[in-house]
Design an enzyme around this catalytic site. Structure first.
Site, short mmCIF file in Angstrom:
data_model
loop_
_atom_site.label_atom_id
_atom_site.label_comp_id
_atom_site.label_asym_id
_atom_site.label_seq_id
_atom_site.Cartn_x
_atom_site.Cartn_y
_atom_site.Cartn_z
N ARG A 208 0.90 -1.23 -0.08
CA ARG A 208 -0.06 -0.10 0.09
C ARG A 208 0.86 1.35 -0.24
O ARG A 208 1.88 1.16 0.62
CB ARG A 208 -1.00 -0.19 1.12
CG ARG A 208 -1.73 -1.11 1.22
CD ARG A 208 -2.63 -1.58 2.39
NE ARG A 208 -3.58 -2.71 2.29
CZ ARG A 208 -3.35 -3.60 2.07
NH1 ARG A 208 -2.13 -4.19 1.99
NH2 ARG A 208 -4.44 -4.46 1.90
N HIS B 145 -0.11 -2.46 -4.70
CA HIS B 145 0.76 -3.27 -5.67
C HIS B 145 1.02 -2.35 -7.01
O HIS B 145 0.94 -2.85 -8.05
CB HIS B 145 0.10 -4.56 -6.25
CG HIS B 145 -0.07 -5.23 -5.05
ND1 HIS B 145 0.86 -5.30 -3.84
CD2 HIS B 145 -1.13 -6.40 -4.47
CE1 HIS B 145 0.34 -6.44 -3.05
NE2 HIS B 145 -0.95 -6.77 -3.66
N HIS C 5 3.70 -12.69 -5.46
CA HIS C 5 2.42 -12.89 -4.72
C HIS C 5 1.95 -14.41 -4.81
O HIS C 5 0.78 -14.72 -5.03
CB HIS C 5 1.44 -12.06 -5.19
CG HIS C 5 0.64 -11.52 -4.14
ND1 HIS C 5 -0.26 -12.42 -3.52
CD2 HIS C 5 0.18 -10.27 -3.82
CE1 HIS C 5 -0.99 -11.79 -2.66
NE2 HIS C 5 -0.77 -10.51 -2.69
N ASP D 31 -3.24 -10.28 7.39
CA ASP D 31 -2.90 -9.52 6.24
C ASP D 31 -2.03 -8.64 6.78
O ASP D 31 -2.48 -7.34 6.82
CB ASP D 31 -4.11 -8.92 5.53
CG ASP D 31 -3.91 -8.55 4.24
OD1 ASP D 31 -2.97 -8.37 3.90
OD2 ASP D 31 -4.91 -7.76 3.61
N GLU E 223 4.90 -12.47 1.41
CA GLU E 223 5.45 -11.62 0.38
C GLU E 223 6.71 -11.09 0.96
O GLU E 223 6.53 -10.10 1.76
CB GLU E 223 4.28 -10.72 -0.18
CG GLU E 223 3.05 -11.45 -0.58
CD GLU E 223 1.91 -10.37 -0.37
OE1 GLU E 223 1.80 -9.09 -0.73
OE2 GLU E 223 0.95 -10.97 0.36
C1 BGC Z 1 -2.63 -7.52 0.39
C2 BGC Z 1 -3.93 -7.88 0.56
C3 BGC Z 1 -4.67 -7.95 -0.92
C4 BGC Z 1 -3.89 -8.87 -1.75
C5 BGC Z 1 -4.10 -9.10 -3.00
C6 BGC Z 1 -1.79 -8.61 -0.44
O1 BGC Z 1 -0.54 -8.00 -0.63
O2 BGC Z 1 -2.00 -7.44 1.64
O3 BGC Z 1 -4.87 -7.01 1.26
O4 BGC Z 1 -5.82 -8.53 -1.02
O5 BGC Z 1 -2.45 -8.52 -1.73
O6 BGC Z 1 -4.26 -8.17 -3.84
#
Ligand code: BGC
Length: 351
Positions: A82, A107, A177, A249, A315
Site C-alpha cells: 500500500r 501493488h 505474490h 493480512d 510476500e
Molecule cells: C494484500 C491484500 C490483498 C492481496 C491481493 C496482499 O498483498 O495485503 O490486502 O488483498 O495482496 O491483492
C-alpha cells in the site's frame, strides 16, 4: 535439470502466454508464465515422495487478470503493497499514482502483474523475466527495468533474484505474490498449516490497513509467530491489526539487519510433511491468508479453487508504504544507473 516451453493460453487482448517448466532430478518442477512473470505451478514431494502442486492458481491465464482473485503467483512492481493517498515524495518532488483501492495505491497499480514479461534468458534451471516501464508511467519516476531471475535447484529451492535499474532516483519494492498450500489437496484451508515468522514486531495499521508509521509488538498477541504453531490457532481473535473475518493480512518486521539474507519464515503441513522455508534479504514479509477472497464461486486449477484461506502468501518486501516513511522504516531507493538487487528463496523439504 531440464526446461520445456509450452503454450498456456491467450489473453482477451490476443496476447499469448507461454509457460516454462523446469524439472529437477527428483521430478520436482516449477512452471513459470510470461504473464506477470508468475509462478503457475510448483510440484514438490511429500514425506513419501509424492509430488503435488503447492501453489494456487488457474488453468486459464485469463483468471490471473482479475484483481479480485488476488494476484495469484504474480510478480508485483514497481512498488508492492500500500501507498497512502496514492502519492509520495522524493527529494521534495511529489509523485502521484493511480489510486486503485479507495484513496490509496495497491501493488503499484498492478501493471507489472497483468501483462506479459519478456523472457531474457531460459536455461536448464532458470528463467529470467524482464519488464521495462518508461519514466513517469503510472506516476513513478525513472526509466525503470525490473529483471527477475528464477532459479530452481535439485535441492528443491526456488530462488528469485530481482534486479532494478533506473535512470532516476526512484522507489522499488518488487515481490512475488504466490499463495502456498503445502497439502497438495484440492480442499481445505491453510488454518491447519504450522507457521513460524522470525519477527518481534509488525507494522501498525489504521482501519484501511495503511501503516501509521508505528511498530507493534507481537509478544502476547495473536500476531506472535515466533514459535511454530497453527495459523488457525488464533486467526479469528479480535485484535486491532486484524479486520474482522479476514484474518492475517499484515507486514512483519523481520528480526535482522535490514539487508541481511536470513530465514524469514517456516511453513509446515503436518499431514504431508511438506515444509517451506522463506529466506530473504528484505526487512519485511506480508503474511496474507487470502481472507479477502470469496468463499465460493471462484475458479482454480482443476478442483482446487482459489477461495477464502485456501492459500497463504508470504510476500517478502520493504514494509508497506515505506515510500512515505523512508527515514522511519528500513528502505533504500534505487539510485540512478546503480543496479538495486534483492533475493528471496523458497526452500522445500519434507519431514
Ligand atoms: C494484500 C491484500 C490483498 C492481496 C491481493 C496482499 O498483498 O495485503 O490486502 O488483498 O495482496 O491483492
Amino acid at each position: 535439470m531440464s526446461i520445456a516451453k509450452t503454450f498456456f493460453g491467450n489473453l482477451p487482448n490476443g496476447d499469448g502466454v507461454d509457460l516454462y517448466t523446469i524439472t529437477n532430478k527428483n521430478g520436482s518442477s516449477v512452471s513459470l508464465m510470461t504473464l506477470g512473470g508468475g509462478i503457475q505451478a510448483l510440484k514438490v514431494p511429500d514425506r513419501n515422495g509424492e509430488l503435488a502442486d503447492v501453489v494456487l492458481g488457474f488453468d486459464d491465464p485469463v483468471h490471473y487478470l482479475n484483481t479480485d482473485l488476488g494476484y495469484q503467483g504474480l510478480l508485483v512492481g514497481r512498488v508492492a503493497n500500500r501507498i497512502r493517498d496514492a502519492k509520495f515524495s522524493i527529494d521534495g518532488v511529489e509523485y502521484h499514482l493511480p489510486a486503485n483501492q479507495g484513496t490509496w495505491t495497491l501493488h503499484g497499480g498492478g501493471r507489472f502483474s497483468f501483462t506479459n514479461w519478456e523472457v531474457e534468458e531460459a536455461t536448464d534451471n532458470s528463467v529470467t523475466f524482464k519488464k521495462f516501464s518508461p519514466d513517469m508511467e503510472d506516476g513513478f519516476p525513472g526509466n525503470f527495468t525490473l529483471t527477475v531471475k528464477y532459479i530452481f535447484t535439485d535441492e528443491d529451492v526456488l530462488r528469485l533474484e530481482y534486479t532494478v535499474l533506473s535512470d532516476k532516483k526512484t522507489a522499488a519494492n518488487p515481490t512475488n505474490h504466490a499463495y502456498f498450500n503445502l497439502s497438495g489437496k484440492s480442499e481445505g484451508t491453510i488454518e491447519n498449516h504450522y507457521l513460524k515468522i522470525n519477527a518481534d514486531h509488525f507494522t501498525e495499521t489504521d482501519s484501511d490497513q495503511l501503516p501509521t508509521g508505528e511498530l507493534g509488538e507481537v509478544k502476547g498477541t495473536m500476531m506472535d509467530f515466533n514459535d511454530l504453531h497453527k495459523i488457525g490457532d488464533k486467526i479469528d481473535e479480535p485484535f486491532r491489526a486484524i479486520i474482522d473475518g479476514i484474518g492475517y493480512d499484515n507486514n512483519y518486521c523481520l528480526n535482522k539487519a535490514p539487508r541481511d539474507f536470513t530465514q524469514a519464515a517456516v511453513l509446515y503441513d503436518e499431514e504431508s510433511g511438506r515444509k517451506m522455508e522463506v529466506y530473504t534479504d528484505l526487512p519485511g514479509v506480508q503474511l496474507y491468508c487470502g481472507g479477502w477472497l470469496a468463499k465460493e464461486g471462484n475458479p482454480g486449477k482443476g478442483d482446487s479453487k482459489v477461495i477464502f484461506r485456501r492459500g497463504v502468501a508470504l510476500e517478502t518486501q520493504f514494509y508497506p508504504d515505506s515510500v512515505n516513511f523512508p527515514d522511519k522504516f528500513p528502505f533504500s531507493y534505487a539510485m540512478p544507473g546503480e543496479e538495486f538487487k534483492t533475493v528471496t528463496e523458497f526452500r522445500f523439504s519434507a519431514e
